[in-house]
Write an enzyme that holds these catalytic residues in place. Sequence first.
Site, mmCIF file in Angstrom:
data_model
loop_
_atom_site.group_PDB
_atom_site.id
_atom_site.type_symbol
_atom_site.label_atom_id
_atom_site.label_comp_id
_atom_site.label_asym_id
_atom_site.label_seq_id
_atom_site.Cartn_x
_atom_site.Cartn_y
_atom_site.Cartn_z
ATOM 1 C CE LYS A 124 -4.380 -1.703 1.597
ATOM 2 N NZ LYS A 124 -5.505 -1.593 2.479
ATOM 3 C CE LYS A 207 -6.458 -7.237 -1.517
ATOM 4 N NZ LYS A 207 -6.805 -6.922 -0.116
ATOM 5 C CE LYS A 210 -13.513 -2.703 1.201
ATOM 6 N NZ LYS A 210 -12.285 -2.799 2.026
HETATM 7 N N1 AQP Z 1 -9.659 -10.079 -3.302
HETATM 8 C C1 AQP Z 1 -9.993 -10.685 -2.184
HETATM 9 N N2 AQP Z 1 -10.165 -12.032 -2.153
HETATM 10 C C2 AQP Z 1 -10.526 -12.664 -1.007
HETATM 11 N N3 AQP Z 1 -10.742 -12.020 0.159
HETATM 12 C C3 AQP Z 1 -10.578 -10.689 0.161
HETATM 13 N N4 AQP Z 1 -10.724 -9.765 1.129
HETATM 14 C C4 AQP Z 1 -10.463 -8.534 0.634
HETATM 15 N N5 AQP Z 1 -10.158 -8.624 -0.672
HETATM 16 C C5 AQP Z 1 -10.213 -9.952 -0.991
HETATM 17 C C6 AQP Z 1 -11.088 -10.082 2.501
HETATM 18 O O1 AQP Z 1 -12.135 -9.208 2.903
HETATM 19 C C7 AQP Z 1 -11.988 -8.925 4.293
HETATM 20 C C8 AQP Z 1 -12.053 -7.460 4.509
HETATM 21 O O2 AQP Z 1 -10.945 -6.822 3.900
HETATM 22 P P1 AQP Z 1 -10.758 -5.286 4.117
HETATM 23 O O3 AQP Z 1 -11.709 -4.558 3.294
HETATM 24 O O4 AQP Z 1 -10.811 -4.972 5.545
HETATM 25 O O5 AQP Z 1 -9.298 -4.985 3.685
HETATM 26 P P2 AQP Z 1 -8.496 -5.434 2.437
HETATM 27 O O6 AQP Z 1 -8.111 -6.872 2.591
HETATM 28 O O7 AQP Z 1 -7.370 -4.455 2.299
HETATM 29 O O8 AQP Z 1 -9.549 -5.303 1.240
HETATM 30 P P3 AQP Z 1 -9.498 -4.358 0.022
HETATM 31 O O9 AQP Z 1 -10.732 -4.566 -0.781
HETATM 32 O O10 AQP Z 1 -8.191 -4.545 -0.699
HETATM 33 O O11 AQP Z 1 -9.584 -2.931 0.689
HETATM 34 P P4 AQP Z 1 -8.697 -1.679 0.386
HETATM 35 O O12 AQP Z 1 -8.694 -1.529 -1.112
HETATM 36 O O13 AQP Z 1 -9.322 -0.539 1.098
HETATM 37 O O14 AQP Z 1 -7.348 -1.996 0.928
HETATM 38 C C9 AQP Z 1 -10.661 -9.538 4.749
HETATM 39 O O15 AQP Z 1 -10.932 -10.753 5.393
HETATM 40 C C10 AQP Z 1 -9.937 -9.775 3.458
HETATM 41 O O16 AQP Z 1 -9.047 -10.866 3.553
#
Ligand code: AQP
Length: 347
Positions: A124, A207, A210
């Site tokens: 990040k 990955k 969002k």
């Molecule tokens: N691509 C993914 N595949 C499987 N699991 C996923 N999770 C997130 N993306 C995937 C799971 O969703 C839960 C919540 O994640 P989060 O939103 O708290 O943080 P993150 O993992 O950083 O998700 P994002 O979408 O990538 O958010 P941003 O873009 O804001 O950093 C977790 O259990 C995660 O494993």
Amino acid sequence: MAEPVQTPQASFPPRIFSGIQPSGGLTLGNYLGALKRFVEKQEEGIETIYCMVDMHAITVWQDPEKLRQQTREGAAAFIAAGIDPARSILFNQSQVTAHVELGWIFNCIARMGWMSRMTQFKDKAGKNSENVSLGLFAYPSLMAADILTYKATHVPVGEDQKQHLELCRDIAIKFNNDYGVNFFPVVEPVIEGAATRVMSLRDGTKKMSKSDPSDQSRINLTDDADTIAKKIRKAKTDPEPLPDTLDGLKDRPEARNLVNIYAALAGHTPEQVICDYAGAQFGTFKPALADLAVAKLEPITLEMNRLMQDPAEIDRILGEGAARADAIARPIVDQVYDIIGMIRSRR
Ligand code: AQP
């Protein structure tokens, strides 16, 4: 420092905790890697505590109005996906101050070396690490506090959170050892299913996220049926048909991703999907996947839209959940203050 003690897991009753950041609209990755699993755990009858982790979201600047909207929308997604706020505790993190209190204490337990190895921070922060917030660096220590303020024993997450959960285990063990107590459980990550790491639709090595600048890279839980179908039709693939064994997908990350998504949505194994679609071109497979995705996601989207008509009711549910969460967390954090030697004389 006190004598090291063993932490016998049997002494901690099973309790599930997990959270999702309201840092944008939830994606298919959040749904398959987390939300769908959260509902399954609720159905297993274990005590389940779920949280919109808004304090984590602000580690990257958020527009206040959008943050409120995204927190409500996330909560609506939980309920629409099957979380019952009467059976699970559902709330937003900032309403239970125990999280940040324990988070600070864990900042004093976690070692700089441990934190510096966190790959999510490196991903990040990228080349901009001098300019990102201190909160982004400390994120995993707050995440450990989220979990341990409930003495949760099991944490369902996607694959990307595995390293953070290992850190949570290290923090629990170090706290117990430093203070000579058997206070915190050593949590078990629950990383299960066919889609523990859903990849971007534009790049099978990245990955699905969002916060990816490209909306085409992800399926949002708010996307309508046409948008879902269009995104799947346009998803990056290769010219080869699907192979007849999973091994044949080894060097085809985009194809493997679509097979995994199909399997997770259908409740099948990837092997079963390959068996059913061996030799199929993407011209056949993608429409089948789009139909399946729409069939599974559309009811959730419609229910989310309905729930979002009444934001006051969502706020009420989050507030009630926060009060129930606080009743568990407060005594645990108060005991932590006693253990570490803080005077607690305020009436
Ligand atoms: N691509 C993914 N595949 C499987 N699991 C996923 N999770 C997130 N993306 C995937 C799971 O969703 C839960 C919540 O994640 P989060 O939103 O708290 O943080 P993150 O993992 O950083 O998700 P994002 O979408 O990538 O958010 P941003 O873009 O804001 O950093 C977790 O259990 C995660 O494993």
